[in-house]
Design a protein around this motif. Sequence first.
Motif, PDB file in Angstrom:
ATOM      1  N   ALA A  55       7.907 -17.349  -6.023  1.00 50.79           N
ATOM      2  CA  ALA A  55       7.776 -18.404  -6.888  1.00 50.79           C
ATOM      3  C   ALA A  55       7.316 -18.194  -8.325  1.00 50.79           C
ATOM      4  CB  ALA A  55       6.869 -19.480  -6.251  1.00 50.79           C
ATOM      5  N   ARG A  56       7.032 -16.802  -8.293  1.00 51.18           N
ATOM      6  CA  ARG A  56       6.514 -16.248  -9.985  1.00 51.18           C
ATOM      7  C   ARG A  56       7.902 -15.807 -10.531  1.00 51.18           C
ATOM      8  NH1 ARG A  56       0.685 -13.774 -10.315  1.00 51.18           N
ATOM      9  NH2 ARG A  56      -0.584 -15.587  -9.299  1.00 51.18           N
ATOM     10  N   GLU A  57       9.067 -15.790  -9.749  1.00 50.92           N
ATOM     11  CA  GLU A  57      10.199 -15.463 -10.460  1.00 50.92           C
ATOM     12  C   GLU A  57      10.173 -13.886 -11.028  1.00 50.92           C
ATOM     13  OE1 GLU A  57      11.641 -18.091 -13.326  1.00 50.92           O
ATOM     14  OE2 GLU A  57      11.946 -19.619 -11.838  1.00 50.92           O
ATOM     15  N   GLY A  58       9.402 -13.017 -10.277  1.00 51.83           N
ATOM     16  CA  GLY A  58       9.126 -11.717 -10.797  1.00 51.83           C
ATOM     17  C   GLY A  58       9.288 -10.718  -9.307  1.00 51.83           C
ATOM     18  N   SER A  59       9.312  -9.574  -9.551  1.00 55.84           N
ATOM     19  CA  SER A  59       9.552  -8.690  -8.625  1.00 55.84           C
ATOM     20  C   SER A  59       7.894  -8.373  -7.827  1.00 55.84           C
ATOM     21  CB  SER A  59       9.976  -7.294  -8.882  1.00 55.84           C
ATOM     22  OG  SER A  59      11.145  -7.420  -9.161  1.00 55.84           O
ATOM     23  N   PRO A  60       7.804  -8.393  -6.551  1.00 53.50           N
ATOM     24  CA  PRO A  60       6.211  -8.295  -6.182  1.00 53.50           C
ATOM     25  C   PRO A  60       5.909  -6.777  -6.530  1.00 53.50           C
ATOM     26  CG  PRO A  60       7.553  -8.193  -4.453  1.00 53.50           C
ATOM     27  CD  PRO A  60       8.531  -8.597  -5.437  1.00 53.50           C
ATOM     28  N   PRO A  61       4.688  -6.608  -6.544  1.00 49.29           N
ATOM     29  CA  PRO A  61       3.999  -5.152  -6.873  1.00 49.29           C
ATOM     30  C   PRO A  61       4.415  -4.295  -5.760  1.00 49.29           C
ATOM     31  CG  PRO A  61       2.281  -6.555  -6.070  1.00 49.29           C
ATOM     32  CD  PRO A  61       3.373  -7.427  -6.402  1.00 49.29           C
ATOM     33  N   ARG A  62       4.599  -3.053  -6.301  1.00 47.67           N
ATOM     34  CA  ARG A  62       4.981  -2.163  -5.396  1.00 47.67           C
ATOM     35  C   ARG A  62       4.149  -1.500  -4.516  1.00 47.67           C
ATOM     36  NH1 ARG A  62       9.462   2.420  -7.971  1.00 47.67           N
ATOM     37  NH2 ARG A  62      10.954   0.612  -8.532  1.00 47.67           N
ATOM     38  N   TYR A  63       2.706  -1.879  -4.818  1.00 47.56           N
ATOM     39  CA  TYR A  63       1.678  -1.261  -3.836  1.00 47.56           C
ATOM     40  C   TYR A  63       0.859  -2.301  -3.232  1.00 47.56           C
ATOM     41  CZ  TYR A  63      -1.440  -3.044  -7.617  1.00 47.56           C
ATOM     42  OH  TYR A  63      -2.130  -3.905  -8.566  1.00 47.56           O
ATOM     43  N   SER A  64       0.336  -2.055  -2.024  1.00 49.37           N
ATOM     44  CA  SER A  64      -0.254  -3.010  -1.365  1.00 49.37           C
ATOM     45  C   SER A  64      -1.305  -2.683  -0.558  1.00 49.37           C
ATOM     46  CB  SER A  64       0.762  -3.908  -0.465  1.00 49.37           C
ATOM     47  OG  SER A  64      -0.116  -4.913   0.196  1.00 49.37           O
ATOM     48  N   GLY A  96      -5.455   0.931   4.765  1.00 52.11           N
ATOM     49  CA  GLY A  96      -4.518   1.688   4.215  1.00 52.11           C
ATOM     50  C   GLY A  96      -3.988   1.076   2.648  1.00 52.11           C
ATOM     51  N   VAL A  97      -3.015   2.041   2.409  1.00 53.86           N
ATOM     52  CA  VAL A  97      -2.247   1.604   0.951  1.00 53.86           C
ATOM     53  C   VAL A  97      -0.665   1.628   1.176  1.00 53.86           C
ATOM     54  CG1 VAL A  97      -1.973   1.692  -1.522  1.00 53.86           C
ATOM     55  CG2 VAL A  97      -4.232   2.130  -0.592  1.00 53.86           C
ATOM     56  N   LYS A  98      -0.009   0.833   1.164  1.00 55.70           N
ATOM     57  CA  LYS A  98       1.449   0.989   1.057  1.00 55.70           C
ATOM     58  C   LYS A  98       1.949   0.940  -0.321  1.00 55.70           C
ATOM     59  CE  LYS A  98       3.801  -2.737   2.359  1.00 55.70           C
ATOM     60  NZ  LYS A  98       4.872  -2.954   1.216  1.00 55.70           N
ATOM     61  N   TYR A  99       2.826   1.762  -0.556  1.00 51.20           N
ATOM     62  CA  TYR A  99       3.707   1.998  -1.946  1.00 51.20           C
ATOM     63  C   TYR A  99       5.102   2.173  -1.582  1.00 51.20           C
ATOM     64  CZ  TYR A  99       5.063   3.444  -6.541  1.00 51.20           C
ATOM     65  OH  TYR A  99       5.774   3.726  -7.791  1.00 51.20           O
ATOM     66  N   VAL A 125      12.503   2.914   0.689  1.00 54.89           N
ATOM     67  CA  VAL A 125      11.500   4.041   1.389  1.00 54.89           C
ATOM     68  C   VAL A 125      10.024   3.472   1.120  1.00 54.89           C
ATOM     69  CG1 VAL A 125      10.673   6.189   1.004  1.00 54.89           C
ATOM     70  CG2 VAL A 125      13.327   6.080   0.968  1.00 54.89           C
ATOM     71  N   ASN A 126       9.357   3.402   2.032  1.00 55.87           N
ATOM     72  CA  ASN A 126       7.789   3.267   1.871  1.00 55.87           C
ATOM     73  C   ASN A 126       7.055   4.356   2.027  1.00 55.87           C
ATOM     74  OD1 ASN A 126       7.433   0.461   1.231  1.00 55.87           O
ATOM     75  ND2 ASN A 126       7.408  -0.144   3.520  1.00 55.87           N
ATOM     76  N   LEU A 127       6.125   4.517   1.204  1.00 53.91           N
ATOM     77  CA  LEU A 127       4.959   5.594   1.396  1.00 53.91           C
ATOM     78  C   LEU A 127       3.699   4.722   1.721  1.00 53.91           C
ATOM     79  CD1 LEU A 127       5.786   8.277  -1.302  1.00 53.91           C
ATOM     80  CD2 LEU A 127       6.310   8.358   1.014  1.00 53.91           C
TER      81      LEU A 127
END
Length: 309
Positions: free
Chosen positions: A148-157, A213-216, A222-224
Motif C-alpha cells: 500500500a506504500r507503493e514501495g519495495s519492502p525493506p530487505r531485512y527483517s 533471527g534476522v533475514k536479509y 536468495v535469502n541470507l
Amino acid sequence: MKRVSILIGFVFILAGYSNRASAQYYFYNDNYYETPLLFELGASFNAMNCLTDIGGTKGLGRTFLKDLNIGKTHFAGGFYVGVMYKYAVALRLEATYGKISANDDVLAGINDIAKERFNRNLHFRSTIGEVSALAELHPLFMFIDWPAREGSPPRYSPYLVGGIGYFSFNPQTMLNNRWVDLQPLRTEGQGFAEYPDRPVYKLQQICFPVGFGVKYELDPLVNLRFEVLYRILTTDYLDDVSTRYIDPALFSKYLTGSKLTNALLLNDRQIEKHTAPNGGGRRGDPTDKDGYFTVNLKIGLILGRERSH
C-alpha cells in the motif's frame, strides 16, 4: 511423524492457494512480480553447543550461558523448506544434524568449589539428529502494509521463531580407549526398583526450539539468515548425569557381563583422580534440565516470484 506429514500437506495447500492468488501480484522490482506467498528451500551451517551438568565454569554450577564452555562448540548442518505469507508469518520444516560434548577437565587449575566437578572426572559426547516444525513472526511486516506504500519492502527483517521438534541422542564416554554407550549402563540406577523416581530415559524425545533471527534478501532469489535457536528439553540426561550416586553393589542385581563391568567403572570415576568414591553424594543437579543450541547461518532459494517480462 504424523505432525510432519500434516505440515507438508499444509505447505502444498498453500502452494495451491498461491497459484489462485496470482491476481494479487504487485511489482517487487523492475524484473519481478511479488506474490502473497513465497517458498524457500535452504541449507543451514551451524555451530552447536550444549548446557549440561558436565563441565562449566568456576564457582557453583550456574544456569544458561553463565556455564557455557565455548571450546566445546562443534560444527553442525541441516536443510529446511518453508513458506511465508506477506513477509509477516512463516512456517518451515527443518532437519539438523550435529554433535555435542562436555568434559569436567575444563575445570583443571580452578581451586574453588568447582574443583569438586573437576574431581568428578566425567565427560561425554553425543550425536544429535533433529526434525522440527517451526513458526516465524516478523514484526516489521505484521503491522505495515508495504504494498500500500507503493514501495519495495525493506530487505531485512528481524523475527522470532519457535516450535516443536523430535530429536535423537546417545551419550557416550571414553573407557579404555574406546567409546561406550552410557544409557544401557543405568549409571544412576535408572529403572532400578530402589529408585522408582529414576526411569530409564529414552534416546528419542520431544524438544521445543525457541529463538530469534534476522533475514536479509540478498536479491530476489536468495535469502541470507542469521539465527540462534535454543532447544528446551524435558530430560536431564542429555549427558547421562542428573542426580546422586548410587550404591554400586546394586549393579550386579540388574546387569551382567560387560555392562556390569562398565557400569562399575563408570558410575564413579573420582578414583581415577585419586579421590575417594562419593557413595550417595551429589553427581548432578536435577533441578535444571539440560539443553543444546545452535548459532546458524542459512542461505535459501526463494521460490514464488515471477519475472515481469
